[in-house]
Design a protein around this motif. Sequence first.
Motif, PDB file in Angstrom:
ATOM      1  N   PRO A   1     -74.596  21.586 -27.639  1.00 41.76           N
ATOM      2  CA  PRO A   1     -75.667  20.176 -27.973  1.00 41.76           C
ATOM      3  C   PRO A   1     -75.118  19.319 -26.610  1.00 41.76           C
ATOM      4  CG  PRO A   1     -73.605  20.672 -29.626  1.00 41.76           C
ATOM      5  CD  PRO A   1     -73.486  21.831 -28.434  1.00 41.76           C
ATOM      6  N   VAL A   2     -74.140  18.986 -26.188  1.00 44.30           N
ATOM      7  CA  VAL A   2     -73.726  18.490 -25.442  1.00 44.30           C
ATOM      8  C   VAL A   2     -73.164  18.379 -24.365  1.00 44.30           C
ATOM      9  CG1 VAL A   2     -73.567  16.529 -27.623  1.00 44.30           C
ATOM     10  CG2 VAL A   2     -71.477  17.811 -25.852  1.00 44.30           C
TER      11      VAL A   2
ATOM     12  N   ALA B   1     -65.695  17.708 -25.069  1.00 42.21           N
ATOM     13  CA  ALA B   1     -66.235  17.688 -23.972  1.00 42.21           C
ATOM     14  C   ALA B   1     -65.860  16.640 -23.057  1.00 42.21           C
ATOM     15  CB  ALA B   1     -67.765  17.211 -22.983  1.00 42.21           C
ATOM     16  N   ALA B   2     -65.226  14.817 -23.476  1.00 43.00           N
ATOM     17  CA  ALA B   2     -64.535  14.185 -23.235  1.00 43.00           C
ATOM     18  C   ALA B   2     -62.850  14.274 -22.836  1.00 43.00           C
ATOM     19  CB  ALA B   2     -64.455  12.680 -23.922  1.00 43.00           C
ATOM     20  N   LEU B   3     -62.611  15.506 -23.487  1.00 44.57           N
ATOM     21  CA  LEU B   3     -60.976  15.548 -23.621  1.00 44.57           C
ATOM     22  C   LEU B   3     -61.679  16.551 -22.151  1.00 44.57           C
ATOM     23  CD1 LEU B   3     -59.874  16.613 -27.730  1.00 44.57           C
ATOM     24  CD2 LEU B   3     -59.541  14.707 -25.677  1.00 44.57           C
ATOM     25  N   ASN B   4     -61.832  17.385 -22.054  1.00 46.50           N
ATOM     26  CA  ASN B   4     -61.935  18.297 -20.809  1.00 46.50           C
ATOM     27  C   ASN B   4     -61.873  17.343 -19.372  1.00 46.50           C
ATOM     28  OD1 ASN B   4     -62.234  20.388 -22.642  1.00 46.50           O
ATOM     29  ND2 ASN B   4     -64.198  20.888 -22.358  1.00 46.50           N
ATOM     30  N   VAL B   5     -63.004  16.263 -20.057  1.00 42.46           N
ATOM     31  CA  VAL B   5     -62.949  15.173 -18.577  1.00 42.46           C
ATOM     32  C   VAL B   5     -61.599  15.012 -18.049  1.00 42.46           C
ATOM     33  CG1 VAL B   5     -63.908  12.783 -18.129  1.00 42.46           C
ATOM     34  CG2 VAL B   5     -65.325  14.457 -19.612  1.00 42.46           C
ATOM     35  N   LEU B   6     -61.604  14.160 -19.633  1.00 43.51           N
ATOM     36  CA  LEU B   6     -59.036  13.775 -18.848  1.00 43.51           C
ATOM     37  C   LEU B   6     -58.676  14.502 -18.074  1.00 43.51           C
ATOM     38  CD1 LEU B   6     -58.771  12.223 -22.288  1.00 43.51           C
ATOM     39  CD2 LEU B   6     -59.534  11.048 -19.990  1.00 43.51           C
ATOM     40  N   SER B   7     -59.246  16.337 -18.836  1.00 42.85           N
ATOM     41  CA  SER B   7     -58.072  17.656 -18.263  1.00 42.85           C
ATOM     42  C   SER B   7     -58.537  17.605 -17.173  1.00 42.85           C
ATOM     43  CB  SER B   7     -57.967  18.478 -19.387  1.00 42.85           C
ATOM     44  OG  SER B   7     -57.879  18.969 -20.596  1.00 42.85           O
ATOM     45  N   ALA B   8     -59.463  18.255 -16.031  1.00 39.69           N
ATOM     46  CA  ALA B   8     -60.041  17.982 -15.040  1.00 39.69           C
ATOM     47  C   ALA B   8     -59.370  16.507 -14.580  1.00 39.69           C
ATOM     48  CB  ALA B   8     -61.978  17.931 -15.205  1.00 39.69           C
ATOM     49  N   ALA B   9     -60.247  16.076 -14.777  1.00 38.71           N
ATOM     50  CA  ALA B   9     -59.386  14.760 -13.785  1.00 38.71           C
ATOM     51  C   ALA B   9     -57.620  14.908 -13.620  1.00 38.71           C
ATOM     52  CB  ALA B   9     -59.830  13.168 -14.236  1.00 38.71           C
TER      53      ALA B   9
ATOM     54  N   SER C   1     -68.024  17.458 -12.422  1.00 35.36           N
ATOM     55  CA  SER C   1     -69.561  17.407 -13.335  1.00 35.36           C
ATOM     56  C   SER C   1     -69.342  17.825 -14.688  1.00 35.36           C
ATOM     57  CB  SER C   1     -70.110  19.253 -12.531  1.00 35.36           C
ATOM     58  OG  SER C   1     -68.665  20.001 -12.737  1.00 35.36           O
ATOM     59  N   GLY C   2     -70.698  18.594 -15.062  1.00 36.02           N
ATOM     60  CA  GLY C   2     -70.444  18.702 -16.547  1.00 36.02           C
ATOM     61  C   GLY C   2     -70.191  18.902 -16.849  1.00 36.02           C
ATOM     62  N   MET C   3     -69.258  18.595 -17.967  1.00 40.51           N
ATOM     63  CA  MET C   3     -68.076  18.555 -18.544  1.00 40.51           C
ATOM     64  C   MET C   3     -68.810  19.411 -20.413  1.00 40.51           C
ATOM     65  SD  MET C   3     -65.809  19.137 -17.642  1.00 40.51           S
ATOM     66  CE  MET C   3     -64.851  18.512 -15.655  1.00 40.51           C
ATOM     67  N   LEU C   4     -69.025  20.043 -20.941  1.00 40.50           N
ATOM     68  CA  LEU C   4     -69.054  20.855 -21.557  1.00 40.50           C
ATOM     69  C   LEU C   4     -68.019  21.036 -23.174  1.00 40.50           C
ATOM     70  CD1 LEU C   4     -71.329  23.843 -20.318  1.00 40.50           C
ATOM     71  CD2 LEU C   4     -72.618  21.831 -20.825  1.00 40.50           C
ATOM     72  N   PRO C   5     -68.814  21.520 -24.759  1.00 41.84           N
ATOM     73  CA  PRO C   5     -67.918  21.510 -25.606  1.00 41.84           C
ATOM     74  C   PRO C   5     -67.315  22.564 -25.503  1.00 41.84           C
ATOM     75  CG  PRO C   5     -70.193  21.640 -26.423  1.00 41.84           C
ATOM     76  CD  PRO C   5     -70.026  20.395 -25.143  1.00 41.84           C
ATOM     77  N   ALA C   6     -66.412  23.253 -24.396  1.00 45.54           N
ATOM     78  CA  ALA C   6     -66.035  24.225 -24.853  1.00 45.54           C
ATOM     79  C   ALA C   6     -64.503  24.876 -24.850  1.00 45.54           C
ATOM     80  CB  ALA C   6     -65.909  25.395 -23.017  1.00 45.54           C
ATOM     81  N   VAL C   7     -63.705  25.509 -25.094  1.00 49.58           N
ATOM     82  CA  VAL C   7     -62.151  25.399 -24.975  1.00 49.58           C
ATOM     83  C   VAL C   7     -61.883  26.668 -24.806  1.00 49.58           C
ATOM     84  CG1 VAL C   7     -60.022  25.463 -26.592  1.00 49.58           C
ATOM     85  CG2 VAL C   7     -61.600  23.566 -27.140  1.00 49.58           C
ATOM     86  N   GLY C   8     -60.730  26.676 -23.694  1.00 47.91           N
ATOM     87  CA  GLY C   8     -60.717  28.913 -23.250  1.00 47.91           C
ATOM     88  C   GLY C   8     -62.173  29.518 -22.433  1.00 47.91           C
ATOM     89  N   HIS C   9     -62.785  28.658 -22.096  1.00 51.30           N
ATOM     90  CA  HIS C   9     -64.456  28.669 -21.390  1.00 51.30           C
ATOM     91  C   HIS C   9     -65.066  29.243 -22.942  1.00 51.30           C
ATOM     92  CE1 HIS C   9     -65.794  29.756 -17.594  1.00 51.30           C
ATOM     93  NE2 HIS C   9     -66.526  30.849 -17.898  1.00 51.30           N
ATOM     94  N   GLU C  10     -64.768  29.037 -23.686  1.00 47.55           N
ATOM     95  CA  GLU C  10     -65.637  29.816 -24.821  1.00 47.55           C
ATOM     96  C   GLU C  10     -66.249  28.426 -25.007  1.00 47.55           C
ATOM     97  OE1 GLU C  10     -65.793  32.548 -25.821  1.00 47.55           O
ATOM     98  OE2 GLU C  10     -64.789  33.008 -24.136  1.00 47.55           O
ATOM     99  N   PRO C  11     -67.639  28.073 -25.840  1.00 44.82           N
ATOM    100  CA  PRO C  11     -68.002  27.567 -26.033  1.00 44.82           C
ATOM    101  C   PRO C  11     -67.804  26.824 -27.877  1.00 44.82           C
ATOM    102  CG  PRO C  11     -69.916  28.880 -25.284  1.00 44.82           C
ATOM    103  CD  PRO C  11     -68.461  29.289 -25.312  1.00 44.82           C
ATOM    104  N   LYS C  12     -67.413  25.781 -27.779  1.00 46.01           N
ATOM    105  CA  LYS C  12     -66.912  25.214 -29.776  1.00 46.01           C
ATOM    106  C   LYS C  12     -68.185  25.199 -30.264  1.00 46.01           C
ATOM    107  CE  LYS C  12     -63.292  24.349 -31.540  1.00 46.01           C
ATOM    108  NZ  LYS C  12     -62.174  25.447 -32.423  1.00 46.01           N
ATOM    109  N   PHE C  13     -69.488  24.577 -29.641  1.00 45.37           N
ATOM    110  CA  PHE C  13     -70.523  24.234 -30.701  1.00 45.37           C
ATOM    111  C   PHE C  13     -72.087  24.899 -29.668  1.00 45.37           C
ATOM    112  CE2 PHE C  13     -67.310  20.860 -31.172  1.00 45.37           C
ATOM    113  CZ  PHE C  13     -68.051  20.631 -32.698  1.00 45.37           C
ATOM    114  N   ALA C  14     -72.961  25.683 -30.133  1.00 47.94           N
ATOM    115  CA  ALA C  14     -73.782  26.179 -29.894  1.00 47.94           C
ATOM    116  C   ALA C  14     -75.611  25.559 -31.055  1.00 47.94           C
ATOM    117  CB  ALA C  14     -74.372  27.579 -29.539  1.00 47.94           C
ATOM    118  N   GLY C  15     -75.608  24.682 -30.426  1.00 49.07           N
ATOM    119  CA  GLY C  15     -77.472  24.032 -31.475  1.00 49.07           C
ATOM    120  C   GLY C  15     -77.553  23.433 -30.787  1.00 49.07           C
ATOM    121  N   ARG C  16     -78.230  22.164 -32.011  1.00 50.89           N
ATOM    122  CA  ARG C  16     -79.294  20.530 -31.593  1.00 50.89           C
ATOM    123  C   ARG C  16     -78.924  19.860 -32.426  1.00 50.89           C
ATOM    124  NH1 ARG C  16     -83.308  21.066 -28.203  1.00 50.89           N
ATOM    125  NH2 ARG C  16     -84.423  22.703 -28.322  1.00 50.89           N
TER     126      ARG C  16
END
Length: 162
Positions: A151-152, A78-86, A46-61
């Motif tokens: 943002p992503v 976000a792509a690293l989170n994809v790999l971690s979840a997989a 599902s939608g992987m966000l640019p978050a680390v430790g359940h905290e957003p690393k980026f907010a904005g456009r």
Amino acid sequence: MVSPQGSLPGSAEHRLQELGIELTPAPTPFGAYVESVQTGNLLYLSGMLPAVGHEPKFAGRLGKEFDVEQGREAVRIAALNVLSAARKHLGSLDKVTKVVKLAVYLTTEGDFFAHPKVADSASELLRDVFGPDKLPVRIVLGVASLPLGMPVELEVLLEVEV
């Protein structure tokens, strides 16, 4: 680094080591959903966000608070989170037989048009880890907003061993 012409020898797990990538723990949902679901030989992430430790690393456009390079970094996280979840779901990334689809959603401002360059950060990481023969089809979309103002967001479909 891995070039488009070839990949490092060995498995996806070996490539991670060779690339010096240490995955953080798999992300946890920000709502009432799960990060991954497998049906048959398909693993939906599902939608992987640019978050680390359940905290957003980026907010904005992109095009306002963030430039192309910052957008690429957000996509990479976000792509690293994809790999971690997989990996959490499968036990090993070596069970991935194909990256089938990559959807990249970008929150953009006004006349920002560098969507492909930003999205390439995810494609390049997946290529480097799984090899150029496993690259997915891809769609990149600019959107008005994403969860928590990030943002992503990435959505990925993997073919896996059963």
